[in-house]
Design a protein around this motif. Structure first.
Motif, PDB file in Angstrom:
ATOM      1  N   THR A 114       0.922  -1.395   0.093  1.00  0.00           N
ATOM      2  CA  THR A 114       0.106   0.065  -0.063  1.00  0.00           C
ATOM      3  C   THR A 114       0.815   1.395  -0.002  1.00  0.00           C
ATOM      4  O   THR A 114       1.900   1.358   0.451  1.00  0.00           O
ATOM      5  CB  THR A 114      -0.919   0.064   1.206  1.00  0.00           C
ATOM      6  OG1 THR A 114       0.018  -0.071   2.253  1.00  0.00           O
ATOM      7  CG2 THR A 114      -1.735  -1.064   1.190  1.00  0.00           C
ATOM      8  N   LEU A 115       0.350   2.348  -0.776  1.00  0.00           N
ATOM      9  CA  LEU A 115       1.258   3.498  -0.737  1.00  0.00           C
ATOM     10  C   LEU A 115       0.574   4.459  -0.075  1.00  0.00           C
ATOM     11  O   LEU A 115      -0.830   4.752   0.248  1.00  0.00           O
ATOM     12  CB  LEU A 115       1.298   3.951  -2.420  1.00  0.00           C
ATOM     13  CG  LEU A 115       1.790   3.025  -3.436  1.00  0.00           C
ATOM     14  CD1 LEU A 115       1.658   3.560  -4.763  1.00  0.00           C
ATOM     15  CD2 LEU A 115       3.311   2.717  -3.013  1.00  0.00           C
ATOM     16  N   SER A 120       1.291  11.115  -8.992  1.00  0.00           N
ATOM     17  CA  SER A 120       0.604  12.165  -9.617  1.00  0.00           C
ATOM     18  C   SER A 120       0.327  11.599 -11.015  1.00  0.00           C
ATOM     19  O   SER A 120      -0.576  12.025 -11.688  1.00  0.00           O
ATOM     20  CB  SER A 120       1.604  13.417  -9.745  1.00  0.00           C
ATOM     21  OG  SER A 120       2.870  13.187 -10.398  1.00  0.00           O
ATOM     22  N   ASN A 121       1.283  10.711 -11.692  1.00  0.00           N
ATOM     23  CA  ASN A 121       0.916  10.142 -12.933  1.00  0.00           C
ATOM     24  C   ASN A 121      -0.129   8.841 -12.999  1.00  0.00           C
ATOM     25  O   ASN A 121      -0.132   8.166 -13.879  1.00  0.00           O
ATOM     26  CB  ASN A 121       2.107  10.032 -13.583  1.00  0.00           C
ATOM     27  CG  ASN A 121       3.046   8.781 -12.901  1.00  0.00           C
ATOM     28  OD1 ASN A 121       2.689   8.588 -11.898  1.00  0.00           O
ATOM     29  ND2 ASN A 121       4.117   8.523 -13.608  1.00  0.00           N
ATOM     30  N   SER A 122      -0.797   8.659 -11.818  1.00  0.00           N
ATOM     31  CA  SER A 122      -1.586   7.340 -11.817  1.00  0.00           C
ATOM     32  C   SER A 122      -3.135   7.510 -12.278  1.00  0.00           C
ATOM     33  O   SER A 122      -3.368   8.810 -12.107  1.00  0.00           O
ATOM     34  CB  SER A 122      -1.500   6.496 -10.398  1.00  0.00           C
ATOM     35  OG  SER A 122      -2.216   7.412  -9.608  1.00  0.00           O
ATOM     36  N   VAL A 123      -3.747   6.635 -12.411  1.00  0.00           N
ATOM     37  CA  VAL A 123      -5.223   6.691 -12.707  1.00  0.00           C
ATOM     38  C   VAL A 123      -6.005   7.412 -11.379  1.00  0.00           C
ATOM     39  O   VAL A 123      -7.060   8.068 -11.712  1.00  0.00           O
ATOM     40  CB  VAL A 123      -5.955   5.411 -13.071  1.00  0.00           C
ATOM     41  CG1 VAL A 123      -7.515   5.478 -13.282  1.00  0.00           C
ATOM     42  CG2 VAL A 123      -5.028   4.975 -14.383  1.00  0.00           C
ATOM     43  N   ALA A 128      -8.842  11.857  -8.602  1.00  0.00           N
ATOM     44  CA  ALA A 128      -9.122  12.668  -7.245  1.00  0.00           C
ATOM     45  C   ALA A 128      -8.910  14.017  -7.897  1.00  0.00           C
ATOM     46  O   ALA A 128      -9.467  15.144  -7.086  1.00  0.00           O
ATOM     47  CB  ALA A 128      -7.667  12.434  -6.355  1.00  0.00           C
ATOM     48  N   ASP A 129      -8.207  14.550  -8.957  1.00  0.00           N
ATOM     49  CA  ASP A 129      -8.353  15.696  -9.430  1.00  0.00           C
ATOM     50  C   ASP A 129      -9.599  16.293 -10.305  1.00  0.00           C
ATOM     51  O   ASP A 129      -9.857  17.434 -10.421  1.00  0.00           O
ATOM     52  CB  ASP A 129      -7.004  16.224 -10.209  1.00  0.00           C
ATOM     53  CG  ASP A 129      -5.825  15.871  -9.501  1.00  0.00           C
ATOM     54  OD1 ASP A 129      -5.779  16.075  -8.358  1.00  0.00           O
ATOM     55  OD2 ASP A 129      -4.829  15.936 -10.142  1.00  0.00           O
ATOM     56  N   ASP A 130     -10.247  15.138 -10.747  1.00  0.00           N
ATOM     57  CA  ASP A 130     -11.570  15.311 -11.414  1.00  0.00           C
ATOM     58  C   ASP A 130     -12.467  15.927 -10.737  1.00  0.00           C
ATOM     59  O   ASP A 130     -13.102  15.411  -9.772  1.00  0.00           O
ATOM     60  CB  ASP A 130     -11.814  14.164 -12.215  1.00  0.00           C
ATOM     61  CG  ASP A 130     -12.893  14.258 -13.274  1.00  0.00           C
ATOM     62  OD1 ASP A 130     -13.152  15.460 -13.484  1.00  0.00           O
ATOM     63  OD2 ASP A 130     -13.377  13.316 -13.907  1.00  0.00           O
TER      64      ASP A 130
END
Length: 136
Positions: A114-115, A120-123, A128-130
């Motif tokens: 787990t991260l 920032s380049n993941s789906v 999350a930004d949408d």
């Protein structure tokens, strides 16, 4: 017949046990008639089939009971006949149940950690930004 051709008594007894017969009838005088067998047990009272008749009594459909019998390696065609009729001489053979074939396909094992923070380049970062996703 096996004794007549000269086979040893233990071999004949083992063959009878394998075939589901009582080997004790070979003990004693072979010239005397075979004693009468006791009255046969009805199918529904046979201990080998009590599990399946209990399933019927609980209300399971006959098809489900037959499926369970086939799964256990028992001949399900006995359920088609009269349940009050005596059991045939051959007992069900539970040892010949169908064995599952070994799966030969190798599957990849998945391991992940787990991260704490999403890259920032993941789906997931894009979701999350949408802003439209937040409205749903």
């Amino acid at each position: 017949k096996m004794l007549k051709i000269g086979m040893p008594l233990p071999v004949v007894q083992h063959s009878m046990t394998r075939d589901g017969l009582d080997p004790t009838i070979l003990e004693g005088d072979h010239n005397k008639p075979v004693p009468e067998t006791p009255a046969a047990v009805p199918l529904k009272e046979d201990p080998a089939y009590t599990k399946y008749f209990k399933m019927l009594k609980l209300g399971l459909p006959l098809g489900a009971v037959k499926n369970a019998m086939e799964r256990d390696g028992v001949d399900s065609s006995v359920m088609d006949g009269d349940h009050n009729a005596p059991v045939s001489a051959k007992k069900p053979n539970f040892s010949s149940a169908k064995k599952k074939e070994k799966d030969t396909h190798r599957r990849t094992r998945l391991h992940w950690e787990t991260l704490g923070q999403v890259n920032s380049n993941s789906v997931w970062a894009a979701l999350a930004d949408d802003e439209e996703m937040e409205q749903i």
